[in-house]
Design a protein around this motif. Structure first.
Motif, PDB file in Angstrom:
ATOM      1  N   LYS A 119       1.234   4.053  -3.164  1.00  0.00           N
ATOM      2  CA  LYS A 119       1.095   5.490  -2.953  1.00  0.00           C
ATOM      3  C   LYS A 119       2.350   6.226  -3.418  1.00  0.00           C
ATOM      4  O   LYS A 119       2.267   7.319  -4.006  1.00  0.00           O
TER       5      LYS A 119
ATOM      6  N   TYR B 145      11.817   8.568  -0.096  1.00  0.00           N
ATOM      7  CA  TYR B 145      11.672   7.102  -0.084  1.00  0.00           C
ATOM      8  C   TYR B 145      13.005   6.360  -0.030  1.00  0.00           C
ATOM      9  O   TYR B 145      13.035   5.145  -0.210  1.00  0.00           O
TER      10      TYR B 145
ATOM     11  N   GLU C 245       2.221   6.584  -7.076  1.00  0.00           N
ATOM     12  CA  GLU C 245       1.289   7.663  -7.418  1.00  0.00           C
ATOM     13  C   GLU C 245       1.967   9.024  -7.276  1.00  0.00           C
ATOM     14  O   GLU C 245       1.821   9.898  -8.142  1.00  0.00           O
ATOM     15  N   ASN C 246       2.718   9.198  -6.187  1.00  0.00           N
ATOM     16  CA  ASN C 246       3.424  10.469  -5.984  1.00  0.00           C
ATOM     17  C   ASN C 246       4.517  10.663  -7.034  1.00  0.00           C
ATOM     18  O   ASN C 246       4.714  11.773  -7.544  1.00  0.00           O
TER      19      ASN C 246
ATOM     20  N   ARG D 139       0.831  -1.203   0.000  1.00  0.00           N
ATOM     21  CA  ARG D 139       0.000   0.000   0.000  1.00  0.00           C
ATOM     22  C   ARG D 139       0.867   1.257   0.000  1.00  0.00           C
ATOM     23  O   ARG D 139       0.583   2.229  -0.719  1.00  0.00           O
ATOM     24  N   HIS D 140       1.941   1.227   0.772  1.00  0.00           N
ATOM     25  CA  HIS D 140       2.844   2.369   0.825  1.00  0.00           C
ATOM     26  C   HIS D 140       3.549   2.562  -0.522  1.00  0.00           C
ATOM     27  O   HIS D 140       3.712   3.689  -1.005  1.00  0.00           O
TER      28      HIS D 140
END
Length: 398
Positions: free
Chosen positions: A17, A43, A20-21, A13-14
């Motif tokens: 995301k 990240y 997406e970023n 999930r992380h």
């Protein structure tokens, strides 16, 4: 280089995301260093993997279905079959081998698997690959299939039909055209699965005549093009109704797929004669499959020369591009320059078959100064070079 741990993160999930970023960043050649630095601050060591996947997704637009959801790398994308071609093959497998279990022994990130899984009439789908990273990506990209880690040259299933797509690029991305340099080598694949139905993708420039003559391949060779570009030669060890040579021409027109197929079972009885109203340059898949005469017979065309692929006739086949003939001229630059100047030619498309002419260099030497567009078809009739001055190419609606 992306690792299995990177893929596990990207699937979380992380990680989704984070992708997406990352997709909100430009990630162009000009901004890449700054964008990756930004991703690294947010990240850490996952930054390179994020940038690689997002940039590969963007390059996959028009090639894969829903590219924004795929996990892939640039090299795996280069090796991936375009969705339209893969879907057509999957439908063909379902037609020929209804209800079969199909095993892609070089599944990579799943470009073939996803189309097989979505095609009705196929019993089950298996994918295997030696690369654990690509397998992990395939597990994200495709659902409803069985995935195995295995060498393509080590049989690992009793599937009814096998698919193989030996890599034809080096680790640096350059192409290789020698079957012995494929990974795994083409003949090794055919030998490993001798006696079983297998479909092997290969380079469109494959010398299939040598494959037949020297190595005894007696299956079907299928040349496939998409929107005018020849994409692959596909070897089917199982013949289909006795067809040994086949050309598949795929075109997407107004969002719909148009398919035309030509085989060596059709008549190739066509005459040779002077130019008609139109000159037609057959699709590259038809030319490479050696089926120019068969396609000409189907559409009532004839040849200008028995050894040249240009065709001519009174009509243009549906969906094809033709050149309306205005004049036949000797292949002499002075004559061409004078004729083009007299017609106020300013732009010129040049097509060449059978003569040694560089279109770009010739266009410069013709010194075009007008405003009207024309096309020039340069070829050979017997031992004589000829030029056909034509109107700009026109595509007949399908």
């Amino acid at each position: 280089m992306i690792t299995v741990d990177d893929v596990a993160f990207l699937r979380s999930r992380h990680g989704l995301k984070a992708l997406e970023n990352a997709s909100a960043l430009a990630l162009t050649s000009d901004s890449l260093i700054a964008d990756v630095a930004d991703l690294r601050r947010r990240y850490g060591d996952r930054a390179s993997a994020l940038a690689e996947v997002v940039r590969s997704r963007r390059r996959a637009v028009g090639r894969l279905r829903e590219p924004e959801r795929w996990l892939l790398t640039d090299l795996s994308l280069q090796q991936a079959t375009t969705a339209v071609v893969a879907a057509h093959r999957a439908a063909e497998i379902a037609r020929r081998f209804g209800g079969a279990v199909v095993h892609d022994v070089t599944c990579s990130v799943g470009a073939e698997l996803v189309e097989l899984a979505d095609t009705g009439g196929i019993g089950a789908v298996i994918g295997s690959d030696l690369d654990p990273v690509r397998l992990a990506m395939a597990a994200h990209n495709v659902t409803g299939v069985t995935l195995l880690r295995a060498d393509a040259l080590t049989p690992t299933s009793t599937a009814d039909v096998l698919i193989a797509d030996p890599a034809r690029r080096s680790s640096g991305g350059s192409r290789t055209f020698r079957p012995d340099d494929f990974s795994p080598p083409l003949l090794d694949v055919l030998t490993t699965y001798a006696g079983r139905p297998i479909v092997v993708k290969s380079a469109p420039g494959l010398d299939y005549q040598t494959l037949r003559a020297r190595f005894g391949f007696d299956g079907q060779v299928q040349l496939t093009s998409l929107d005018g570009g020849v994409r692959e030669a596909c070897l089917w060890t199982e013949l289909d109704d006795g067809v040994s040579q086949r050309a598949t021409v795929l075109r997407v027109v107004d969002g719909r797929l148009r398919v035309e197929e030509v085989t060596d079972l059709e008549s190739d009885d066509v005459p040779v004669g002077p130019a008609g109203q139109w000159i037609i340059d057959p699709d590259g898949a038809i030319v490479r499959a050696g089926l120019v005469r068969h396609w000409a017979a189907r559409h009532g065309l004839w040849q200008l020369d028995p050894k040249i692929a240009y065709l001519t006739g009174g009509t243009v086949p549906p969906g094809e591009r033709g050149f309306a003939v205005l004049a036949q001229l000797p292949l002499k630059e002075k004559v061409l320059r004078r004729e083009l100047a007299a017609r106020d030619c300013g732009s010129l498309e040049i097509l060449v078959r059978g003569v040694d002419v560089d279109p770009d260099q010739l266009r410069k030497r013709l010194r075009l100064k007008g405003s009207a567009p024309f096309a020039l078809v340069l070829t050979r009739i017997g031992a004589r070079g000829v030029a056909f001055l034509c109107e700009p190419g026109w595509r007949r609606p399908a």
